[in-house]
Design an enzyme around this catalytic site. Structure first.
Site, PDB file in Angstrom:
ATOM      1  N   CYS A  37       4.525   1.029  -5.966  1.00  0.00           N
ATOM      2  CA  CYS A  37       5.757   0.257  -6.138  1.00  0.00           C
ATOM      3  C   CYS A  37       6.837   0.652  -5.137  1.00  0.00           C
ATOM      4  O   CYS A  37       7.660  -0.180  -4.750  1.00  0.00           O
ATOM      5  CB  CYS A  37       6.276   0.356  -7.565  1.00  0.00           C
ATOM      6  SG  CYS A  37       6.692   2.014  -8.125  1.00  0.00           S
ATOM      7  N   HIS A  91       9.944   3.211 -11.717  1.00  0.00           N
ATOM      8  CA  HIS A  91       9.627   1.949 -11.052  1.00  0.00           C
ATOM      9  C   HIS A  91      10.702   1.603 -10.036  1.00  0.00           C
ATOM     10  O   HIS A  91      11.885   1.922 -10.223  1.00  0.00           O
ATOM     11  CB  HIS A  91       9.516   0.846 -12.121  1.00  0.00           C
ATOM     12  CG  HIS A  91       9.086  -0.479 -11.582  1.00  0.00           C
ATOM     13  ND1 HIS A  91       7.961  -0.646 -10.807  1.00  0.00           N
ATOM     14  CD2 HIS A  91       9.657  -1.728 -11.693  1.00  0.00           C
ATOM     15  CE1 HIS A  91       7.841  -1.918 -10.489  1.00  0.00           C
ATOM     16  NE2 HIS A  91       8.857  -2.581 -10.996  1.00  0.00           N
TER      17      HIS A  91
END
Length: 275
Positions: free
Chosen positions: A87, A162
């Protein structure tokens, strides 16, 4: 193409690491800077800003915001995240591949052109299967026990972080999150001058939402290479100095010629009077 068992490792959320990663991919004139404030003065100090990358502790929760399915959104490079640990690099690519003014280098330019008409899931697969992007990413792996991706599983108590991106694209401000189905439109009147002002409240709201139980956030700006910008400023200043010097020298030369002409004319007049 990536073969079976080829994994993506975890990398540090560090501006120096991300800057070197961008350079390894082949992009020029770009660096990553950490931001400690969303104040206008702090943002002004690092312009030009091509995009923001926000790191936060991920929670499984429903997001009621609709994704943008308009024709304009189809022009956005948006990739679903289909692999573990990628990510960070995917958030970086979400900025780079949506900035046509950047020098992406031949390989990333070819990648953008090749995947332009792919749906989000295939774009994500294309990233996962890119040997060069994966190799650049994995070169910054932090030391950790080697555990294959298929054996990894996030439990309820695990800390999962994230990355998402905020990018201005064709007059609109988007939030790009590879775990969503598509880009989320935040503002439809974004310009290079005001998009940071529009993004700041969105990020502040997300921080406020989690701040009661979480204090670990990281905000990074993808900006122009500051060393390169300083060199360009020095070159511009030197060119301006040279132009002024040339103008002064030209004026001095013209004045000297006028003096010589005047002296010659005076001498001629004196000679005529003597005759």
């Amino acid at each position: 193409m990536a073969g079976k068992g080829e994994t993506w490792t975890t990398i540090e959320s560090d501006p120096g690491v991300f800057t070197e990663l961008i350079q390894q991919i082949g992009v020029k004139g770009v660096q990553v800077e950490e931001l400690y404030s969303l104040d206008p003065e702090a943002l002004q100090a690092v312009k030009p800003v091509y995009g923001l990358i926000f790191l936060f502790k991920w929670r499984h929760e429903k997001d009621e915001r609709p994704v943008d399915t308009s024709e304009d959104a189809s022009k956005v490079f948006f990739a679903n995240q289909v692999i573990n640990n990628a990510c960070a690099t995917q958030a970086i690519l979400s900025v780079l591949l949506n900035c046509p003014q950047l020098d992406l280098g031949q390989e990333l330019t070819n990648f953008r052109e090749f995947t332009a008409d792919f749906p989000p899931e295939l774009k994500g697969l294309a990233i996962s299967n890119s040997d060069s992007i994966r190799a650049a990413h994995n070169s910054f792996a932090r030391p950790e026990p080697i555990v294959p991706d298929e054996q990894r599983s996030a439990g309820d108590d695990d800390e999962v972080y994230h990355f998402i991106s905020y990018v201005p694209i064709d007059g609109k401000l988007y939030e790009l999150d590879g775990l969503k189905q598509g880009p989320i439109l935040l503002a439809d009147s974004a310009t290079q001058d005001n998009w940071l002002d529009l993004a700041a409240p969105e990020i502040q709201a997300r921080i406020a939402k989690y701040s009661a139980s979480e204090i670990r956030f990281n905000l990074l700006a993808v900006i122009g290479d500051r060393q390169q910008a300083i060199q360009q400023q020095l070159q511009a200043a030197e060119a301006k100095r040279q132009a002024i010097t040339d103008k002064l020298n030209g004026s001095a030369g013209a004045a000297a010629m006028e003096t010589d002409d005047a002296a010659g004319s005076s001498a001629e007049q004196q000679q005529q009077q003597q005759q």
